[in-house]
Motif scaffolding. Structure first.
Motif, PDB file in Angstrom:
ATOM      1  N   ASN A   1      -0.707  -6.015 -10.146  1.00  0.00           N
ATOM      2  CA  ASN A   1      -1.828  -5.156 -10.665  1.00  0.00           C
ATOM      3  C   ASN A   1      -2.059  -4.068  -9.497  1.00  0.00           C
ATOM      4  O   ASN A   1      -1.638  -4.153  -8.416  1.00  0.00           O
ATOM      5  N   ALA A   2      -2.233  -2.592  -9.782  1.00  0.00           N
ATOM      6  CA  ALA A   2      -2.287  -1.868  -8.995  1.00  0.00           C
ATOM      7  C   ALA A   2      -3.679  -0.936  -8.951  1.00  0.00           C
ATOM      8  O   ALA A   2      -3.980  -0.815 -10.132  1.00  0.00           O
ATOM      9  N   ILE A   3      -4.213  -0.675  -8.153  1.00  0.00           N
ATOM     10  CA  ILE A   3      -5.711   0.019  -8.059  1.00  0.00           C
ATOM     11  C   ILE A   3      -5.437   1.439  -7.363  1.00  0.00           C
ATOM     12  O   ILE A   3      -4.770   1.172  -6.362  1.00  0.00           O
ATOM     13  N   ARG A   4      -6.431   2.100  -7.265  1.00  0.00           N
ATOM     14  CA  ARG A   4      -6.576   3.343  -6.221  1.00  0.00           C
ATOM     15  C   ARG A   4      -6.960   2.666  -5.061  1.00  0.00           C
ATOM     16  O   ARG A   4      -8.011   1.839  -4.789  1.00  0.00           O
ATOM     17  N   ARG A   5      -6.524   3.141  -3.943  1.00  0.00           N
ATOM     18  CA  ARG A   5      -6.836   2.423  -2.666  1.00  0.00           C
ATOM     19  C   ARG A   5      -8.468   2.570  -2.181  1.00  0.00           C
ATOM     20  O   ARG A   5      -9.137   3.732  -2.673  1.00  0.00           O
TER      21      ARG A   5
ATOM     22  N   GLU B   1      -2.390   4.020  -3.615  1.00  0.00           N
ATOM     23  CA  GLU B   1      -2.348   3.094  -4.349  1.00  0.00           C
ATOM     24  C   GLU B   1      -2.023   1.547  -3.552  1.00  0.00           C
ATOM     25  O   GLU B   1      -1.646   1.607  -2.727  1.00  0.00           O
ATOM     26  N   TYR B   2      -3.012   0.490  -4.278  1.00  0.00           N
ATOM     27  CA  TYR B   2      -2.950  -0.495  -3.461  1.00  0.00           C
ATOM     28  C   TYR B   2      -2.406  -1.700  -4.639  1.00  0.00           C
ATOM     29  O   TYR B   2      -3.103  -1.808  -5.460  1.00  0.00           O
ATOM     30  N   ARG B   3      -1.218  -2.421  -4.313  1.00  0.00           N
ATOM     31  CA  ARG B   3      -0.644  -3.187  -5.155  1.00  0.00           C
ATOM     32  C   ARG B   3      -0.734  -4.628  -4.769  1.00  0.00           C
ATOM     33  O   ARG B   3      -0.744  -4.977  -3.472  1.00  0.00           O
ATOM     34  N   VAL B   4      -0.815  -5.540  -5.937  1.00  0.00           N
ATOM     35  CA  VAL B   4      -0.969  -7.082  -5.379  1.00  0.00           C
ATOM     36  C   VAL B   4       0.031  -7.686  -6.460  1.00  0.00           C
ATOM     37  O   VAL B   4      -0.274  -7.573  -7.729  1.00  0.00           O
ATOM     38  N   ASP B   5       1.013  -8.395  -6.120  1.00  0.00           N
ATOM     39  CA  ASP B   5       2.001  -9.110  -7.010  1.00  0.00           C
ATOM     40  C   ASP B   5       1.268 -10.373  -6.861  1.00  0.00           C
ATOM     41  O   ASP B   5       0.836 -11.252  -5.838  1.00  0.00           O
ATOM     42  N   TYR B   6       1.465 -11.449  -8.008  1.00  0.00           N
ATOM     43  CA  TYR B   6       0.886 -12.828  -8.010  1.00  0.00           C
ATOM     44  C   TYR B   6       1.747 -13.510  -9.252  1.00  0.00           C
ATOM     45  O   TYR B   6       2.258 -12.725  -9.955  1.00  0.00           O
ATOM     46  N   VAL B   7       1.846 -14.784  -9.107  1.00  0.00           N
ATOM     47  CA  VAL B   7       2.312 -15.556  -9.964  1.00  0.00           C
ATOM     48  C   VAL B   7       1.274 -16.590 -10.781  1.00  0.00           C
ATOM     49  O   VAL B   7       0.287 -16.845  -9.954  1.00  0.00           O
TER      50      VAL B   7
ATOM     51  N   VAL C   1       0.945  -1.323   0.025  1.00  0.00           N
ATOM     52  CA  VAL C   1      -0.029   0.180   0.037  1.00  0.00           C
ATOM     53  C   VAL C   1       0.972   1.275  -0.050  1.00  0.00           C
ATOM     54  O   VAL C   1       1.687   1.442   0.562  1.00  0.00           O
ATOM     55  N   THR C   2       0.625   2.083  -0.720  1.00  0.00           N
ATOM     56  CA  THR C   2       1.195   3.492  -0.819  1.00  0.00           C
ATOM     57  C   THR C   2       0.115   4.522  -0.291  1.00  0.00           C
ATOM     58  O   THR C   2      -1.042   4.120  -0.096  1.00  0.00           O
ATOM     59  N   PHE C   3       0.533   5.571  -0.396  1.00  0.00           N
ATOM     60  CA  PHE C   3      -0.626   6.673   0.017  1.00  0.00           C
ATOM     61  C   PHE C   3      -1.876   6.734  -1.079  1.00  0.00           C
ATOM     62  O   PHE C   3      -3.107   6.757  -0.484  1.00  0.00           O
TER      63      PHE C   3
ATOM     64  N   GLU D   1      -9.111  -3.651  -0.077  1.00  0.00           N
ATOM     65  CA  GLU D   1      -7.802  -3.952   0.862  1.00  0.00           C
ATOM     66  C   GLU D   1      -8.450  -4.986   1.971  1.00  0.00           C
ATOM     67  O   GLU D   1      -7.287  -5.664   2.504  1.00  0.00           O
ATOM     68  N   ALA D   2      -9.504  -4.902   2.317  1.00  0.00           N
ATOM     69  CA  ALA D   2      -9.906  -5.961   3.546  1.00  0.00           C
ATOM     70  C   ALA D   2     -10.160  -7.330   3.011  1.00  0.00           C
ATOM     71  O   ALA D   2     -10.410  -8.249   4.041  1.00  0.00           O
ATOM     72  N   ARG D   3     -10.193  -7.684   1.974  1.00  0.00           N
ATOM     73  CA  ARG D   3     -10.640  -9.113   1.406  1.00  0.00           C
ATOM     74  C   ARG D   3      -9.499 -10.173   1.829  1.00  0.00           C
ATOM     75  O   ARG D   3      -8.337  -9.962   1.273  1.00  0.00           O
ATOM     76  N   ARG D   4      -9.862 -11.059   2.388  1.00  0.00           N
ATOM     77  CA  ARG D   4      -9.050 -12.289   2.926  1.00  0.00           C
ATOM     78  C   ARG D   4      -8.735 -12.948   1.603  1.00  0.00           C
ATOM     79  O   ARG D   4      -7.413 -13.403   1.391  1.00  0.00           O
ATOM     80  N   SER D   5      -9.264 -12.965   0.448  1.00  0.00           N
ATOM     81  CA  SER D   5      -8.954 -13.669  -0.747  1.00  0.00           C
ATOM     82  C   SER D   5      -7.806 -12.973  -1.415  1.00  0.00           C
ATOM     83  O   SER D   5      -7.157 -13.543  -2.356  1.00  0.00           O
ATOM     84  N   LEU D   6      -7.201 -11.666  -1.020  1.00  0.00           N
ATOM     85  CA  LEU D   6      -5.920 -11.140  -1.571  1.00  0.00           C
ATOM     86  C   LEU D   6      -4.965 -11.207  -0.566  1.00  0.00           C
ATOM     87  O   LEU D   6      -3.710 -10.511  -0.875  1.00  0.00           O
ATOM     88  N   GLU D   7      -4.988 -12.060   0.492  1.00  0.00           N
ATOM     89  CA  GLU D   7      -3.916 -12.227   1.221  1.00  0.00           C
ATOM     90  C   GLU D   7      -2.729 -13.139   0.741  1.00  0.00           C
ATOM     91  O   GLU D   7      -3.043 -13.935  -0.270  1.00  0.00           O
ATOM     92  N   PRO D   8      -1.367 -12.843   0.989  1.00  0.00           N
ATOM     93  CA  PRO D   8      -0.392 -13.710   0.353  1.00  0.00           C
ATOM     94  C   PRO D   8      -0.595 -15.244   0.604  1.00  0.00           C
ATOM     95  O   PRO D   8      -0.967 -15.604   1.624  1.00  0.00           O
ATOM     96  N   GLY D   9      -0.599 -15.755  -0.458  1.00  0.00           N
ATOM     97  CA  GLY D   9      -0.668 -17.261  -0.044  1.00  0.00           C
ATOM     98  C   GLY D   9      -2.087 -18.052  -0.738  1.00  0.00           C
ATOM     99  O   GLY D   9      -2.281 -19.126  -1.168  1.00  0.00           O
TER     100      GLY D   9
END
Length: 75
Positions: free
Chosen positions: A35-39, A17-23, A13-15, A44-52
């Motif tokens: 992928n990056a989107i506006r915050r 932007e919300y960024r998610v890296d994936y493989v 997270v930046t001021f 951001e609270a979605r558990r489905s976007l947690e690492p792993g």
């Protein structure tokens, strides 16, 4: 596009932007994307976007370096 399963590896997270890296793999070749989107707090609270987490990735069939993490863009 093609729907594939990918895995979230990092988020940040930046001021503004919300960024998610994936493989994911396409034709047995690994790709790592961001992928990056506006915050937005509800995203951001979605558990489905947690690492792993496993997530669906929409991939361009001929340019797999162009992809979208679907969970980031659903309402």
């Amino acid at each position: 596009g093609i729907l594939l399963h990918g895995q979230v590896i990092r988020r940040g997270v930046t001021f503004a932007e919300y960024r998610v890296d994936y493989v994911f793999q396409h034709h047995y070749q690994p790709f790592q994307q961001r992928n990056a989107i506006r915050r937005q707090r509800h995203i951001e609270a979605r558990r489905s976007l947690e690492p792993g987490s496993v997530a669906l990735v929409l991939v361009h069939p001929y340019m797999p370096e162009r992809s979208l993490l679907i969970e980031l863009y659903r309402a």
